[in-house]
Design an enzyme around this catalytic site. Structure first.
Site, PDB file in Angstrom:
ATOM      1  N   GLY A   1     -15.796 -27.569 -80.473  1.00  0.00           N
ATOM      2  CA  GLY A   1     -14.521 -27.252 -79.828  1.00  0.00           C
ATOM      3  C   GLY A   1     -14.256 -27.964 -78.515  1.00  0.00           C
TER       4      GLY A   1
ATOM      5  N   ASP B   1     -13.934 -15.941 -75.244  1.00  0.00           N
ATOM      6  CA  ASP B   1     -13.271 -14.851 -75.960  1.00  0.00           C
ATOM      7  C   ASP B   1     -14.089 -13.576 -75.725  1.00  0.00           C
ATOM      8  OD1 ASP B   1     -11.885 -13.300 -77.749  1.00  0.00           O
ATOM      9  OD2 ASP B   1     -12.308 -14.471 -79.512  1.00  0.00           O
TER      10      ASP B   1
ATOM     11  N   LEU C   1     -21.229 -17.691 -74.894  1.00  0.00           N
ATOM     12  CA  LEU C   1     -21.735 -18.120 -73.579  1.00  0.00           C
ATOM     13  C   LEU C   1     -22.955 -17.313 -73.170  1.00  0.00           C
ATOM     14  CD1 LEU C   1     -18.577 -18.982 -71.459  1.00  0.00           C
ATOM     15  CD2 LEU C   1     -20.399 -20.509 -72.220  1.00  0.00           C
TER      16      LEU C   1
ATOM     17  N   ARG D   1      -7.961 -29.253 -85.117  1.00  0.00           N
ATOM     18  CA  ARG D   1      -8.620 -29.655 -83.867  1.00  0.00           C
ATOM     19  C   ARG D   1      -7.921 -30.846 -83.228  1.00  0.00           C
ATOM     20  NH1 ARG D   1     -13.607 -27.005 -83.498  1.00  0.00           N
ATOM     21  NH2 ARG D   1     -14.758 -26.700 -85.419  1.00  0.00           N
TER      22      ARG D   1
END
Ligand code: IMP
Ligand code: MG
Length: 193
Positions: A46, A101, A106, A163
């Protein structure tokens, strides 16, 4: 698909973020004394376009690397499938992620990279959904706070698609129905041999 964040707004904000990041590192004593490159680690897939645009706007010294993480489903915790090649012990890491999100991704990456004993680690995300992002996940540089909607484009995907769009758009119910119908039609018309 209608843009939530236009190409122009993305590029302007990324320019500002580069300025904030430069300013942060140029104020660090270790950077002023050593000019040591910051190890910029992008989270595949991403973050590819965001990282590419951001690093070209930085003026600090950098080394670039990537890690890959898989989110199989919302019920399973994410798994790191490929770590950076760069030695991270005593390094100064700048982690680049597309979107914050629920924070599970993370959380996993931070835990894993702290094992390598870096001297410092800062985190930069292009997008954040502030209604969902948990307070214990620290991000140091944020591009845009967005509503709690599923978004695609500029690196972000829906089932691997969209993307390459140069802007960020909200993925809607109608888009979902349209693609599902197209996929059914394609499957019906596809014959092997
Ligand atoms: P988190 O672990 O819930 O914070 O989600 C992080 C990962 O889920 C991101 O790196 C994305 O790959 C994916 N993700 C979360 N929200 C979106 C979205 O709105 N569009 C596309 N991908 C998303
Ligand atoms: Mg991601």
């Amino acid at each position: 698909m209608e843009a939530l964040i236009s190409e122009q707004s993305l590029q302007t904000r990324i320019g500002d973020m580069a300025w904030e990041i430069d300013r942060y590192y140029k104020r660090q004593e270790w950077y002023r004394n050593t000019q040591e490159p910051v190890v910029v680690i992008g989270v595949l897939t991403g973050a590819i376009f965001f990282m590419a645009d951001l690093v070209r706007k930085l003026s600090i010294h950098t080394k670039l690397d990537y890690l890959r993480i898989s989110n199989w489903s919302y019920s399973m915790s994410p798994k790191i499938s490929s770590l950076p090649f760069t030695k991270l012990c005593n390094a100064h890491i700048l982690l680049i992620e597309d979107i914050l999100d629920t924070g599970e991704t993370l959380r996993k990456i931070h835990r894993e990279l702290y094992w390598e004993k870096p001297s410092s680690m800062k985190t930069c995300v292009l997008l954040r959904k502030p209604d969902k992002a948990p307070a214990d996940i620290v991000v140091d540089f944020v591009g845009f706070d967005i509503p709690d909607e599923f978004v695609v484009g500029y690196g972000l995907d829906h089932k691997g698609r969209y993307r390459e769009m140069p802007y960020v758009a909200v993925w809607s119910e109608e888009d979902e129905q349209r693609t599902s119908k197209n996929e059914v039609d394609r499957d019906k018309s596809f014959h092997c041999g």
